[in-house]
Enzyme design. Structure first.
Site, PDB file in Angstrom:
ATOM      1  N   GLU A 291     -10.470   6.723   4.466  1.00 56.83           N
ATOM      2  CA  GLU A 291      -9.237   6.384   5.175  1.00 56.83           C
ATOM      3  C   GLU A 291      -9.070   7.209   6.471  1.00 56.83           C
ATOM      4  O   GLU A 291     -10.042   7.645   7.081  1.00 56.83           O
ATOM      5  CB  GLU A 291      -8.018   6.543   4.262  1.00 56.83           C
TER       6      GLU A 291
ATOM      7  N   ASP B 258       0.864  -1.177   0.000  1.00 56.00           N
ATOM      8  CA  ASP B 258       0.000   0.000   0.000  1.00 56.00           C
ATOM      9  C   ASP B 258       0.908   1.236   0.000  1.00 56.00           C
ATOM     10  O   ASP B 258       2.135   1.142   0.052  1.00 56.00           O
ATOM     11  CB  ASP B 258      -0.969  -0.039   1.193  1.00 56.00           C
TER      12      ASP B 258
HETATM   13  C1  BGC Z   1      -5.186   3.087   0.313  1.00 58.16           C
HETATM   14  C2  BGC Z   1      -5.422   1.971  -0.682  1.00 58.16           C
HETATM   15  C3  BGC Z   1      -5.406   2.523  -2.089  1.00 58.16           C
HETATM   16  C4  BGC Z   1      -4.094   3.243  -2.312  1.00 58.16           C
HETATM   17  C5  BGC Z   1      -3.972   3.801  -3.723  1.00 58.16           C
HETATM   18  C6  BGC Z   1      -3.980   3.920  -0.034  1.00 58.16           C
HETATM   19  O1  BGC Z   1      -3.888   5.042   0.762  1.00 58.16           O
HETATM   20  O2  BGC Z   1      -5.021   2.532   1.594  1.00 58.16           O
HETATM   21  O3  BGC Z   1      -6.649   1.341  -0.399  1.00 58.16           O
HETATM   22  O4  BGC Z   1      -5.590   1.483  -2.994  1.00 58.16           O
HETATM   23  O5  BGC Z   1      -3.988   4.315  -1.396  1.00 58.16           O
HETATM   24  O6  BGC Z   1      -4.803   4.877  -3.918  1.00 58.16           O
END
Ligand code: BGC
Length: 748
Positions: free
Chosen positions: A520, A310
């Site tokens: 998030e 990630d």
């Molecule tokens: C998130 C992921 C996402 C990635 C790309 C991260 O901050 O946790 O779920 O796929 O960013 O955007």
């Protein structure tokens, strides 16, 4: 007869043989293609394939660009990334959604450089978070978010919505979707709760399988198919304190019995990629967890695709988690744990450090080759070596009316009726109504994060032609019958008094409460209760004595206990997507009979969260499972009755148990009912959940109609991990429960 029979058998056998041998040939050709390509690659080209950057690294505008303006590629920066650093993957959107045409141009420019200017001409794998549709393509079909889709209990709709999503990202030229999230919604504070398919492992596993099949189909190289990315492996959804990316303590038995099955289902359905959890379990950051990634995922589950990190998480093994003393040690730790690609994403440090590590003998070339083969395998499976460019024709079907109808249906089948005192709903259309509340007149409250922008909170970018709740009510019963006073924002008062005054002149009040969008970590909260000011709005309105229909648009179950008794009806809208307001209004006015079922236990109090598959100890002495509404709850405008439950009475371990039940629509209107089968293992060598969902089927029934539904329980449904963490089925007695009917069986 015999004369015909023998040649026929021969023909069938040869057809099967040919089918298999041509499949085997394809596989051999694929292996050979990958081996040949690998043999030509330098170390720099190999680690380049393992490196992923974000679009901002190769565009003119930096971070924080104006989301309403299209971005421009910087060809020098692009050449630097692709030709000099030989990177293999790019992601994201550089700020906000682009038109489908702009995407096609961006992807074409990128693939031009990759396939015309680099030595080996390996196409770029472009990835995006198309969490509820092609979220970063303007005008796309944006579905209910995953938690909402789970409430629909409709596997076909989940598959169809995923298939439409893959069509629409492919129309932009993007073949890789960072979805589905397969963590379970067992921690309601977690701000990514709505990205999950809810609290139940079995339900999530079924939805995972269908979502992956919808995105990838049987052949991901099909121009309308894409690669799924199941994430965030593993334990993302159960942080101890509920905040995103904070530590979790998860014992191996919980991992294996509860958290792993959705991933196993996703892998079995062919998921081509897996993204790792940004957090840590039991003191081990997931990005350094060799046991989870290499032993379980690649070993036990035989995952053939590649594992991507990630965002910045390999670096964070050093900068945040401090399990690696240097950035270089962090790279070594992650790659040796089994990571195949690093979402770096702002620089090329991963590639530089990995080259050093290989040259110093710290990372064996065999590990690099394994990672690169996996990446090339995915690119090959997607058909990128044959054609990495956008298929311009797909614009014709993009955001079609047919797709919109599927979207509307998904929301209609998901929205869940939680209360309906004196059958106040459906409401007749001649009533005058007041619409109020902070989620009543904005599109963003219906959609949540991953919509047009990352946080989904730029209302001005939302399509004007889609209806907010207020607009949907106006369209349904005419502007003259609708007054609107917002009353409050999510957390501050505007004009409650005015709303109360307006209520005096209407027959009913529609109060829309809930949350503003978030995604998030920015969505962290420390109190699950809905903001006091929203509760106050309903409280004050209830004093008028007018009937209140409460509509909730929220990504997690916010506490509303203090107002549940003050309202007459409650509709849980979750995050129902672009057609969500129309769907809600269809239910309010009886054009659609509600059939959604809660995919989680809705807690009554901020700390009162217990999942429905709790242990006996959790309902013992003063402990209780006492949610506001249990998992699986959802009312209808009709009624259903269950009868004739039949269950195989006894069987040997390994044999299956057959179950059937008759369900009848005993009410006056047609409806859809989800028949749910729960199993209780009465005694076990470790404590067993009081019940577990092990089968469900959604059926349509006309008024008065009956259907018999059959289920088969296999060893897989009855197994768990014992004291030695071995998967076992133990002999003994079990209960099967469907509706309020219970029958037992014995395993010998
Ligand atoms: C998130 C992921 C996402 C990635 C790309 C991260 O901050 O946790 O779920 O796929 O960013 O955007």
């Amino acid at each position: 007869m015999k004369k015909f029979f023998i040649p026929l058998v021969l023909i069938v056998i040869s057809v099967i043989f040919l089918a298999f041998s041509s499949k085997a040939n394809d596989v051999n050709e694929e292996d050979k293609f990958i081996e040949d390509l690998l043999a030509k690659m330098t170390l720099e080209e190999k680690v380049g394939q393992m490196t992923q950057i974000t679009l901002e690294v190769v565009t003119k505008e930096g971070e924080g660009r104006d989301p309403s303006k299209p971005l421009t590629m910087d060809i020098d920066k692009l050449r630097n990334a692709l030709v000099d650093y030989k990177i293999g993957s790019i992601i994201n959107t550089g700020g906000a959604a682009n038109t489908v045409e702009a995407w096609q141009e961006i992807i074409t420019t990128i693939q031009d450089v990759a396939t015309k200017e680099t030595n080996l001409k390996i196409p770029i794998l472009y990835g995006i978070d198309a969490i509820h549709g092609a979220s970063y393509t303007l005008g796309s079909t944006l579905f209910p978010q995953n938690i909402t889709m789970a409430a629909s209990r409709n596997l076909d709709l989940v598959k169809e919505s995923a298939a439409i999503t893959s069509y629409e990202i492919r129309a932009s030229g993007i073949p890789w979707n960072f979805n589905p999230v397969l963590g379970l919604g067992r921690q309601p504070y977690w701000p990514r709760f709505w990205e999950t398919f809810g609290e139940d492992s079995y339900l999530a596993a079924q939805l995972a399988e269908n979502y992956v099949m919808g995105i990838q189909g049987d052949d991901p190289s099909n121009p309308v198919k894409a690669a799924a990315c199941i994430k965030h492996y593993l334990g993302d959804s159960m942080p101890n304190n509920g905040r995103d990316r904070t530590p979790a303590w998860i014992p191996e038995r919980v991992i294996r019995d509860i958290l792993l099955p959705p991933y196993a289902a996703g892998v079995k359905a062919g998921a081509l990629t897996v993204m790792v959890n940004s957090g840590e379990n039991n003191g081990i950051p997931a990005h350094s967890d060799q046991f989870l990634i290499t032993e379980i995922l690649k070993g036990e589950l035989q995952f053939k695709g590649f594992v991507v990190s990630d965002w910045e998480d390999i670096k964070r093994l050093h900068t945040r988690d401090r399990v690696a003393a240097t950035p270089k040690e962090a790279v070594k730790m992650a790659v040796m744990a089994g990571l195949d690609m690093s979402m770096v994403p702002f620089d090329f440090s991963f590639a530089t450090l990995l080259i050093e590590l290989v040259n110093e003998g710290e990372v064996p070339l065999s590990r690099i080759d394994d990672a690169v083969k996996r990446i090339l395998y995915v690119k090959h499976k997607l058909g990128l070596f044959d054609n990495p460019y956008p298929n311009k024709e797909l614009i014709n079907g993009f955001a079609s009316d047919e797709f919109r109808k599927v979207n509307l249906k998904a929301a209609q089948e998901a929205i869940t009726l939680l209360k309906n005192e004196n059958s106040i709903l459906p409401l007749s259309k001649d009533k005058k109504v007041l619409v109020t509340g902070p989620t009543s007149n904005q599109m963003m409250n219906l959609n949540g994060g991953w919509t047009i922008t990352w946080q989904g909170n730029v209302e001005s970018l939302y399509p004007k032609e889609k209806n907010t709740f207020l607009e949907a009510v106006q369209a349904e019963i005419g502007d003259d019958n609708v007054s609107f006073v917002q009353g409050v924002t999510i957390n501050s008062e505007i004009n409650i008094e005015e709303a109360v005054k307006a209520a005096e002149n209407v027959d009913a009040i529609f109060a829309c409460l809930g949350e503003d969008p978030y995604c998030e970590t920015p969505g962290n909260i420390t109190d699950l209760t809905l903001d006091e000011v929203q509760l106050k709005l309903v409280n004050e309105l209830s004093k008028t004595g007018k009937p209140i229909v409460l509509v909730l648009y929220e990504g997690r179950p916010r506490g509303i206990n203090k107002i549940v008794d003050k309202v007459d009806a409650i509709l849980m809208g979750y995050l129902p997507g672009m057609e969500g307001a129309d769907a809600t209004v269809d239910i309010i006015y009886g054009e659609v009979n509600p059939s959604g079922k809660l995919p989680f236990s809705y807690p009554k109090t901020p700390m009162g969260f217990t999942t429905y598959d709790y242990k006996p100890l959790e309902k013992f002495d003063v402990n209780d499972y006492d949610p506001q509404w249990p998992f699986g709850f959802g009312l209808s405008y009709t009624s259903y009755e269950y009868a004739d439950l039949s269950v195989t009475e006894s069987a040997k371990i390994g044999e299956s148990i057959e179950v059937s039940v008759k369900v009848t629509n005993t009410g006056k209107v047609a409806g859809k009912e989800t028949v749910e089968l729960y199993v209780t293992d009465l005694y076990g060598s470790v404590t067993r959940p009081v019940k577990q969902l092990k089968g469900f089927e959604k059926v349509y029934l006309e008024s008065g109609e009956s259907k018999v539904i059959n289920f088969t329980l296999t060893s897989d449904h009855l197994s768990f991990h014992n004291r030695e963490n071995k998967k076992v089925v133990e002999p003994g007695d079990f209960n099967v429960k469907i509706g309020n009917l219970i029958k037992s069986f014995t395993l010998n």
